[in-house]
Scaffold this active site. Sequence first.
Site, PDB file in Angstrom:
ATOM      1  N   ASP A 181       0.806  -1.228   0.000  1.00  0.00           N
ATOM      2  CA  ASP A 181       0.000   0.000   0.000  1.00  0.00           C
ATOM      3  C   ASP A 181       0.839   1.278   0.000  1.00  0.00           C
ATOM      4  O   ASP A 181       0.320   2.370   0.227  1.00  0.00           O
ATOM      5  CB  ASP A 181      -0.973   0.012   1.193  1.00  0.00           C
ATOM      6  CG  ASP A 181      -2.218   0.851   0.918  1.00  0.00           C
ATOM      7  OD1 ASP A 181      -2.613   0.955  -0.258  1.00  0.00           O
ATOM      8  OD2 ASP A 181      -2.781   1.411   1.871  1.00  0.00           O
TER       9      ASP A 181
ATOM     10  N   ASP B 208      -4.282  -4.275  -5.149  1.00  0.00           N
ATOM     11  CA  ASP B 208      -3.699  -2.933  -5.352  1.00  0.00           C
ATOM     12  C   ASP B 208      -2.215  -2.948  -5.720  1.00  0.00           C
ATOM     13  O   ASP B 208      -1.652  -1.895  -6.043  1.00  0.00           O
ATOM     14  CB  ASP B 208      -3.871  -2.035  -4.118  1.00  0.00           C
ATOM     15  CG  ASP B 208      -5.309  -1.662  -3.842  1.00  0.00           C
ATOM     16  OD1 ASP B 208      -6.160  -1.894  -4.724  1.00  0.00           O
ATOM     17  OD2 ASP B 208      -5.589  -1.149  -2.744  1.00  0.00           O
TER      18      ASP B 208
ATOM     19  N   ASP C 271     -11.856   0.773   5.586  1.00  0.00           N
ATOM     20  CA  ASP C 271     -10.873   1.047   4.538  1.00  0.00           C
ATOM     21  C   ASP C 271      -9.676   1.816   5.077  1.00  0.00           C
ATOM     22  O   ASP C 271      -8.637   1.887   4.411  1.00  0.00           O
ATOM     23  CB  ASP C 271     -11.504   1.867   3.406  1.00  0.00           C
ATOM     24  CG  ASP C 271     -12.537   1.085   2.622  1.00  0.00           C
ATOM     25  OD1 ASP C 271     -12.368  -0.138   2.456  1.00  0.00           O
ATOM     26  OD2 ASP C 271     -13.527   1.701   2.170  1.00  0.00           O
TER      27      ASP C 271
END
Length: 328
Positions: A122, A162, A303
């Site tokens: 991330d 991601d 989230d």
Amino acid sequence: MPRVVFLVGAVVVVVALIAAIAVVGNLVSSLFQTLAARPPAVDTRIVAPDESKAAKAAGDASATPEESAAATWLAAQPTTYWLTPEIDPVDEVWDRVAHLASEARDQDAALSVAVYGLPDRDCGNHSAGGLDPDAYRDWTSRIGDALRNAPDVQKIVILEPDSIALSSSCGSQGDRASYLRTAVENIRGTNTWIYLDGGHSAWHPVDEMASLISATGLIGDVRGVALNVSNYQDTAAEFAYAHALSERLGGTHAVIDTSRNGAGPAGSEWCNPAGRLVGPAGGSFGDGVVDTTLWIKPPGESDGECNGGPPAGTWWPAAAVELTRESR
């Protein structure tokens, strides 16, 4: 003496025959399992994990009746289990996967896991963390060993959500591609269907996303891509995006996350947008490109620390109540 030699020889022959029969039996069993392997499709039902955060929240005596009802309902829904090094470290992850495989047998279901421990995961955002490269190699190796220990179970692996879609902004495309190649090599096996991160329709234009995926060199080694993971885009938009990616990537397949897209997107807001709903159950839709829809992001988990939410991945009772308000 000759009789003794004869008897010893006979025993050796019998032992050799037994060993040969065992080898043939193992080969036949392996061949049967390989031939019986089928990719995910419409009506695929995945495990509802008994140790999910929703299941734990359902037993929280301090929860309000509405919070308890939402958690209980979500705990019963087939949902992907996220393997992270923070919750399932290298010395525990094998047992976790083995337990999930046992649940799959008991529920006559497929096993769906998201592998989420990439180095620099991330890129320092809400879900920052991950392992160093050597630890990541060991961790994914343990995961792969446990998955291969259950050849009779259909396994769906969502590999590093991601990771590819973020690679250009993180400036780490080459490193990430290398880590993903290591993970694929460690994880693949009989009846194991791996899907790489494919972003979603409102993130990268399709040509750009196809280029990022192609640059990993992995598209021929996996089943396809996972779309809309942890996002809220309309299912129809993701189907169109899946078909466009497939055309550019030689016919690759896709799965689509519908866990929280029941009310569609909230503009460009992706971090705990208000007013969202759970989407259609996994296994509801599919076609020649989209193998199936799945619940990948567990509804009720934050989230990140935005729009009133707790840290990423933390159970958030208020979100669970809101997401399930029209379903339970």
